[in-house]
Design a protein around this motif. Sequence first.
Motif, short mmCIF file in Angstrom:
data_model
loop_
_atom_site.label_atom_id
_atom_site.label_comp_id
_atom_site.label_asym_id
_atom_site.label_seq_id
_atom_site.Cartn_x
_atom_site.Cartn_y
_atom_site.Cartn_z
N ALA A 31 -73.36 -20.56 -36.74
CA ALA A 31 -72.21 -20.72 -35.87
C ALA A 31 -72.65 -21.40 -34.59
CB ALA A 31 -71.56 -19.37 -35.56
N GLN A 32 -71.72 -22.06 -33.91
CA GLN A 32 -72.02 -22.72 -32.64
C GLN A 32 -71.41 -21.93 -31.49
OE1 GLN A 32 -70.49 -26.65 -33.55
NE2 GLN A 32 -72.53 -27.39 -34.06
N LEU A 33 -72.20 -21.77 -30.44
CA LEU A 33 -71.80 -20.91 -29.32
C LEU A 33 -71.70 -21.70 -28.02
CD1 LEU A 33 -71.36 -17.82 -28.63
CD2 LEU A 33 -73.72 -17.87 -27.81
N CYS A 34 -70.61 -21.48 -27.30
CA CYS A 34 -70.43 -21.97 -25.95
C CYS A 34 -69.20 -21.26 -25.39
CB CYS A 34 -70.23 -23.49 -25.91
SG CYS A 34 -68.60 -24.00 -26.52
N ASP A 35 -68.91 -21.51 -24.14
CA ASP A 35 -67.68 -21.01 -23.54
C ASP A 35 -66.82 -22.20 -23.14
OD1 ASP A 35 -65.86 -19.09 -22.55
OD2 ASP A 35 -67.50 -17.88 -21.74
N GLY A 36 -65.59 -21.94 -22.68
CA GLY A 36 -64.68 -23.02 -22.33
C GLY A 36 -63.75 -22.64 -21.20
N ARG A 37 -63.21 -23.66 -20.59
CA ARG A 37 -62.35 -23.47 -19.42
C ARG A 37 -60.99 -22.87 -19.78
NH1 ARG A 37 -64.48 -25.55 -15.02
NH2 ARG A 37 -66.07 -27.18 -15.18
N ILE A 38 -60.46 -22.15 -18.81
CA ILE A 38 -59.10 -21.65 -18.84
C ILE A 38 -58.39 -22.23 -17.62
CG2 ILE A 38 -57.68 -19.55 -18.67
CD1 ILE A 38 -59.03 -19.86 -21.34
N PRO A 39 -57.14 -22.72 -17.74
CA PRO A 39 -56.31 -22.70 -18.94
C PRO A 39 -56.82 -23.67 -20.01
CG PRO A 39 -55.24 -23.97 -17.22
CD PRO A 39 -56.43 -23.35 -16.59
N ARG A 40 -56.51 -23.33 -21.26
CA ARG A 40 -56.94 -24.15 -22.38
C ARG A 40 -56.17 -25.47 -22.39
NH1 ARG A 40 -56.38 -18.97 -23.56
NH2 ARG A 40 -58.13 -17.86 -24.55
N PRO A 41 -56.84 -26.56 -22.67
CA PRO A 41 -56.12 -27.84 -22.78
C PRO A 41 -55.25 -27.85 -24.04
CG PRO A 41 -58.39 -28.11 -23.47
CD PRO A 41 -58.28 -26.71 -22.93
N THR A 42 -54.13 -28.54 -23.96
CA THR A 42 -53.25 -28.70 -25.11
C THR A 42 -53.20 -30.14 -25.59
OG1 THR A 42 -51.35 -28.93 -23.63
CG2 THR A 42 -51.82 -26.72 -24.48
N ASP A 43 -53.55 -31.06 -24.72
CA ASP A 43 -53.59 -32.48 -25.10
C ASP A 43 -54.85 -32.75 -25.91
OD1 ASP A 43 -52.73 -35.37 -24.73
OD2 ASP A 43 -54.76 -35.41 -23.90
N PRO A 44 -54.72 -33.34 -27.09
CA PRO A 44 -55.90 -33.57 -27.93
C PRO A 44 -57.01 -34.37 -27.25
CG PRO A 44 -53.92 -33.88 -29.22
CD PRO A 44 -53.48 -33.71 -27.80
N SER A 45 -56.65 -35.36 -26.45
CA SER A 45 -57.68 -36.16 -25.79
C SER A 45 -58.47 -35.32 -24.80
CB SER A 45 -57.06 -37.37 -25.10
OG SER A 45 -56.17 -36.97 -24.07
N GLU A 46 -57.82 -34.40 -24.12
CA GLU A 46 -58.52 -33.53 -23.20
C GLU A 46 -59.35 -32.49 -23.94
OE1 GLU A 46 -59.92 -31.82 -19.61
OE2 GLU A 46 -59.27 -33.81 -20.24
N MET A 47 -58.84 -32.02 -25.08
CA MET A 47 -59.65 -31.13 -25.91
C MET A 47 -60.96 -31.80 -26.31
SD MET A 47 -57.14 -29.35 -28.69
CE MET A 47 -55.70 -28.38 -28.24
N ILE A 48 -60.86 -33.05 -26.74
CA ILE A 48 -62.05 -33.78 -27.17
C ILE A 48 -63.00 -33.99 -25.99
CG2 ILE A 48 -62.88 -36.00 -28.07
CD1 ILE A 48 -60.23 -36.14 -29.67
N ARG A 49 -62.44 -34.36 -24.84
CA ARG A 49 -63.30 -34.60 -23.68
C ARG A 49 -64.07 -33.35 -23.30
NH1 ARG A 49 -64.14 -33.93 -18.57
NH2 ARG A 49 -62.44 -32.43 -18.36
N GLN A 50 -63.39 -32.22 -23.22
CA GLN A 50 -64.08 -30.99 -22.85
C GLN A 50 -65.12 -30.60 -23.91
OE1 GLN A 50 -61.71 -27.69 -21.52
NE2 GLN A 50 -60.41 -28.95 -20.20
N ALA A 51 -64.77 -30.80 -25.18
CA ALA A 51 -65.71 -30.44 -26.25
C ALA A 51 -66.97 -31.28 -26.19
CB ALA A 51 -65.04 -30.59 -27.60
N ARG A 52 -66.85 -32.53 -25.80
CA ARG A 52 -68.00 -33.44 -25.81
C ARG A 52 -68.72 -33.52 -24.47
NH1 ARG A 52 -65.36 -38.53 -29.26
NH2 ARG A 52 -65.23 -37.43 -31.25
N GLU A 53 -68.06 -33.07 -23.37
CA GLU A 53 -68.63 -33.32 -22.05
C GLU A 53 -68.66 -32.12 -21.12
OE1 GLU A 53 -66.46 -36.50 -20.24
OE2 GLU A 53 -66.60 -37.81 -21.99
#
Length: 268
Positions: free
Chosen positions: A185-207
């Motif tokens: 499994a891959q582990l990390c944390d993420g920002r809140i509020p969660r993004p809903t726009d796919p492009s922002e989801m991708i940006r946060q996931a990659r950067e």
Amino acid sequence: MGLAALTVLDTPPIEQVGLAERHGFDTIGIRLLPAAPGTTAYPLHRDRAALTDLRRRLDDSSVDLFDIEIIRLGADFDVAAYESVLAAGAELGARAVLVGGDDTDRARLTESYAHLAGACADHGLVASLEFMPWTAVPDARAAVEIVSQADGPARSVLVDALHVDRSATTLDDLAAIPMEWLHYAQLCDGRIPRPTDPSEMIRQAREERLPAGEGGIDLRDIVAVLPPGLPISVELPNEPRRRAVGTGPWLDHLVATARAVLGAPVTL
């Protein structure tokens, strides 16, 4: 605990081994194929000298190679085109291939996955299908449906905590994944509020992923559903923070925060 390719993607694989040794990681993952056209990858399957050098470096190290990435299942997927990639992974001692699903034709995507799983099994690898909310495999239920149609020992679902949180996946969905399909499994944390726009989801996931415990993902609940002792890969790209403190201290911090969430002792 593994050091995922994306965490230090600017670091060539042979140097990544040294980072893992110095900062408390047991395994590494390497990116042989780009996640998107023009992005960083290290195509060792096309460079015999570099492949041999890495194999020798791993042979002399306590660090192992766990996974190679990324094979994307698109509409034009041809498993034969990836034979050299799988062979390179097997030669380096890899256990898993990270797989992304892009083909919106579910029947064809399922067939492509089955062909890839068969080829992976021939090389002693598992085909770890990762669900990501912006892809044709958006959640754990979709991944299970696809993987269930393949045969053999290579069937595998990859759980990434960020994608669990950003998708429609529930803890019950995770618990429903057959245990024998979970290889890491891959582990990390993420920002809140969660993004809903796919492009922002991708940006946060990659950067812009966050160290475990520094965001809003219920990591302890996710980990509690997974099999005890499941290998964990720390996938955590965040170049601004890494540059601010330096790669060494950054990796030490990632190990310490991951171990705190996992309930494991911190030894640096």
